[in-house]
Design a protein around this motif. Structure first.
Motif, PDB file in Angstrom:
ATOM      1  N   LYS A  26      -8.865  -4.321  -8.521  1.00 42.39           N
ATOM      2  CA  LYS A  26      -8.761  -2.923  -8.100  1.00 42.39           C
ATOM      3  C   LYS A  26      -7.394  -2.672  -7.486  1.00 42.39           C
ATOM      4  O   LYS A  26      -6.526  -3.516  -7.512  1.00 42.39           O
ATOM      5  CB  LYS A  26      -9.864  -2.601  -7.082  1.00 42.39           C
ATOM      6  CG  LYS A  26     -11.279  -2.829  -7.598  1.00 42.39           C
ATOM      7  CD  LYS A  26     -11.651  -1.876  -8.705  1.00 42.39           C
ATOM      8  CE  LYS A  26     -13.118  -1.946  -9.054  1.00 42.39           C
ATOM      9  NZ  LYS A  26     -13.584  -3.288  -9.425  1.00 42.39           N
ATOM     10  N   GLY A  27      -7.251  -1.510  -6.923  1.00 43.39           N
ATOM     11  CA  GLY A  27      -5.991  -1.173  -6.292  1.00 43.39           C
ATOM     12  C   GLY A  27      -5.061  -0.460  -7.248  1.00 43.39           C
ATOM     13  O   GLY A  27      -5.283  -0.443  -8.456  1.00 43.39           O
ATOM     14  N   PRO A  57      -4.583   0.932  -1.449  1.00 46.07           N
ATOM     15  CA  PRO A  57      -4.086  -0.448  -1.545  1.00 46.07           C
ATOM     16  C   PRO A  57      -3.500  -0.724  -2.927  1.00 46.07           C
ATOM     17  O   PRO A  57      -3.961  -0.192  -3.938  1.00 46.07           O
ATOM     18  CB  PRO A  57      -5.359  -1.291  -1.348  1.00 46.07           C
ATOM     19  CG  PRO A  57      -6.425  -0.349  -0.898  1.00 46.07           C
ATOM     20  CD  PRO A  57      -6.050   0.998  -1.422  1.00 46.07           C
ATOM     21  N   ALA A 108      -8.296   3.724  -5.661  1.00 38.62           N
ATOM     22  CA  ALA A 108      -6.841   3.788  -5.548  1.00 38.62           C
ATOM     23  C   ALA A 108      -6.224   4.194  -6.881  1.00 38.62           C
ATOM     24  O   ALA A 108      -6.827   4.032  -7.916  1.00 38.62           O
ATOM     25  CB  ALA A 108      -6.282   2.463  -5.093  1.00 38.62           C
ATOM     26  N   SER A 126     -11.542  -6.743  -5.093  1.00 36.33           N
ATOM     27  CA  SER A 126     -10.651  -5.705  -4.568  1.00 36.33           C
ATOM     28  C   SER A 126      -9.190  -5.955  -4.918  1.00 36.33           C
ATOM     29  O   SER A 126      -8.510  -5.082  -5.463  1.00 36.33           O
ATOM     30  CB  SER A 126     -10.782  -5.626  -3.045  1.00 36.33           C
ATOM     31  OG  SER A 126     -12.093  -5.263  -2.678  1.00 36.33           O
ATOM     32  N   LEU A 127      -8.728  -7.138  -4.610  1.00 41.69           N
ATOM     33  CA  LEU A 127      -7.284  -7.378  -4.698  1.00 41.69           C
ATOM     34  C   LEU A 127      -6.803  -7.705  -6.100  1.00 41.69           C
ATOM     35  O   LEU A 127      -5.659  -7.447  -6.443  1.00 41.69           O
ATOM     36  CB  LEU A 127      -6.895  -8.515  -3.751  1.00 41.69           C
ATOM     37  CG  LEU A 127      -6.755  -8.097  -2.294  1.00 41.69           C
ATOM     38  CD1 LEU A 127      -6.690  -9.317  -1.392  1.00 41.69           C
ATOM     39  CD2 LEU A 127      -5.527  -7.237  -2.095  1.00 41.69           C
ATOM     40  N   ALA A 176       0.841  -1.200   0.000  1.00 40.21           N
ATOM     41  CA  ALA A 176       0.000   0.000   0.000  1.00 40.21           C
ATOM     42  C   ALA A 176       0.868   1.240   0.000  1.00 40.21           C
ATOM     43  O   ALA A 176       2.069   1.189   0.281  1.00 40.21           O
ATOM     44  CB  ALA A 176      -0.906   0.006   1.236  1.00 40.21           C
ATOM     45  N   ARG A 233      -2.646  -3.509  -5.935  1.00 43.72           N
ATOM     46  CA  ARG A 233      -3.238  -4.728  -6.457  1.00 43.72           C
ATOM     47  C   ARG A 233      -2.387  -5.936  -6.044  1.00 43.72           C
ATOM     48  O   ARG A 233      -1.170  -5.824  -5.908  1.00 43.72           O
ATOM     49  CB  ARG A 233      -3.338  -4.640  -7.982  1.00 43.72           C
ATOM     50  CG  ARG A 233      -4.212  -5.695  -8.588  1.00 43.72           C
ATOM     51  CD  ARG A 233      -4.397  -5.477 -10.061  1.00 43.72           C
ATOM     52  NE  ARG A 233      -5.187  -4.271 -10.343  1.00 43.72           N
ATOM     53  CZ  ARG A 233      -5.736  -4.018 -11.521  1.00 43.72           C
ATOM     54  NH1 ARG A 233      -5.590  -4.864 -12.513  1.00 43.72           N
ATOM     55  NH2 ARG A 233      -6.426  -2.918 -11.714  1.00 43.72           N
ATOM     56  N   TYR A 268     -10.238   0.445  -2.238  1.00 37.23           N
ATOM     57  CA  TYR A 268      -9.628  -0.269  -3.367  1.00 37.23           C
ATOM     58  C   TYR A 268     -10.048   0.344  -4.713  1.00 37.23           C
ATOM     59  O   TYR A 268      -9.237   0.517  -5.623  1.00 37.23           O
ATOM     60  CB  TYR A 268     -10.047  -1.733  -3.356  1.00 37.23           C
ATOM     61  CG  TYR A 268      -9.331  -2.600  -2.369  1.00 37.23           C
ATOM     62  CD1 TYR A 268      -8.074  -3.112  -2.640  1.00 37.23           C
ATOM     63  CD2 TYR A 268      -9.920  -2.940  -1.143  1.00 37.23           C
ATOM     64  CE1 TYR A 268      -7.415  -3.927  -1.740  1.00 37.23           C
ATOM     65  CE2 TYR A 268      -9.278  -3.758  -0.232  1.00 37.23           C
ATOM     66  CZ  TYR A 268      -8.022  -4.251  -0.539  1.00 37.23           C
ATOM     67  OH  TYR A 268      -7.378  -5.067   0.354  1.00 37.23           O
ATOM     68  N   ASP A 281      -5.512  -9.006   2.326  1.00 32.85           N
ATOM     69  CA  ASP A 281      -6.645  -8.123   2.604  1.00 32.85           C
ATOM     70  C   ASP A 281      -6.683  -7.751   4.089  1.00 32.85           C
ATOM     71  O   ASP A 281      -6.924  -6.593   4.437  1.00 32.85           O
ATOM     72  CB  ASP A 281      -7.950  -8.807   2.189  1.00 32.85           C
ATOM     73  CG  ASP A 281      -9.157  -7.910   2.418  1.00 32.85           C
ATOM     74  OD1 ASP A 281      -9.210  -6.813   1.820  1.00 32.85           O
ATOM     75  OD2 ASP A 281     -10.041  -8.286   3.209  1.00 32.85           O
TER      76      ASP A 281
END
Lengths: 212, 81
Positions: B43-44, A70, A212, B39-40, A6, A72, A209, A55
């Motif tokens: 996104k990000g 955050p 970002a 999300s992971l 992050a 990816r 998220y 997470d």
């Protein structure tokens, strides 16, 4: 290998926290912000446990920071210098950090019948075609607009993603002030109650998220 | 760092039966899986750097959820390919 979790603002410390491979975390300052990194021996594998671990870590970091973006899953650099060069090339990170300051993300997934449409925009052959595809996406799921307007001033920012899949109309991501989740859920419930043939799944709060 | 926004394990459009299953999946007891994938993986922050996914031990549920949930223009090949 440097694994990047992050970018944060005013993150006091990472005491008691470790990375997805149990590695100690390091704070690397750049441009008034801080990158949270770990030194790993190999790139983390994509599996449920690692996803959950990353997470969970990002959430704890978010709780400790004034603002956090955050990364990816899988974001890594061969060494610290390469990571810093990459971060320095992205001046927009600092403005994005400012935009999420004091905020958290809520997500509403809207279920119901929708017309299947071609939502490809990246394959457009011309600028006009691209804009037409974007407009088509926007109008593909008018139900989502209810959830954009329905939260009113609770939202600092919003992102809407119509879905090409029958059954899922789309997803609306809201950036709200921290601590506002209950009020947000009530607002979404009110909107959903006024719509027929639509059901919603609300999740959050979570780190931002989608912003970002 | 190089960016690889299209995970290499997503070359195939979802089967119609998968599409019909979207509501059921979304209402599965562990909807947190959806948020994790969304999300992971989708996104990000993405630097011009590297987002490379280790692929060993990938559970099929993640493949399926990803197919269903990741925005189509990021997953499906352009028409005609």
């Amino acid at each position: 290998m440097i694994y990047v979790y992050a970018v944060a603002e005013q993150l006091a410390d990472v005491g008691g926290l470790t990375g997805v491979q149990g590695e100690p975390l390091t704070l690397v300052p750049f441009g008034g912000a801080t990158a949270v990194v770990g030194e790993v021996t190999a790139r983390p594998l994509l599996d449920p446990e690692t996803l959950r671990a990353q997470d969970a870590l990002v959430r704890m970091l978010h709780d400790r920071a004034r603002a956090l973006l955050p990364m990816r899953f899988g974001t890594s650099s061969s060494d610290r210098q390469e990571m810093l060069r990459s971060l320095a090339a992205h001046h927009e990170l600092l403005s994005h950090l400012a935009a999420v300051r004091g905020c958290e993300q809520m997500v509403v997934r809207v279920l119901g019948r929708s017309s299947p449409v071609d939502l490809h925009v990246s394959a457009a052959a011309s600028g006009t075609e691209y804009l037409q595809a974007l407009a088509k996406r926007h109008h593909a799921a008018p139900q989502l607009e209810n959830f954009v307007r329905g939260v009113g001033d609770l939202a600092r920012a919003v992102k809407v993603e119509p879905s090409p899949q029958p059954g899922l109309i789309g997803t609306v991501y809201h950036l709200i002030e921290r601590g506002g989740a209950d009020e947000y859920r009530h607002a979404i419930d009110r909107v959903a109650a006024g719509l027929s043939g639509v059901r919603v799944l609300v999740s959050g709060p979570s780190p931002p998220y989608a912003f970002a | 760092m190089t960016d690889r926004p299209h995970p290499p394990f997503l070359p195939t459009p979802p089967h119609p039966s998968d599409r019909r299953a979207v509501s059921a999946l979304l209402e599965s007891p562990d909807t947190s899986l959806i948020d994790l994938v969304d999300s992971l993986l989708d996104k990000g922050v993405v630097l011009d750097g590297e987002v490379v996914l280790g692929l060993a031990d990938v559970d099929l549920v993640y493949l399926r959820l990803t197919l269903l949930l990741v925005a189509a223009d990021r997953v499906l090949p352009p028409k005609g390919q």
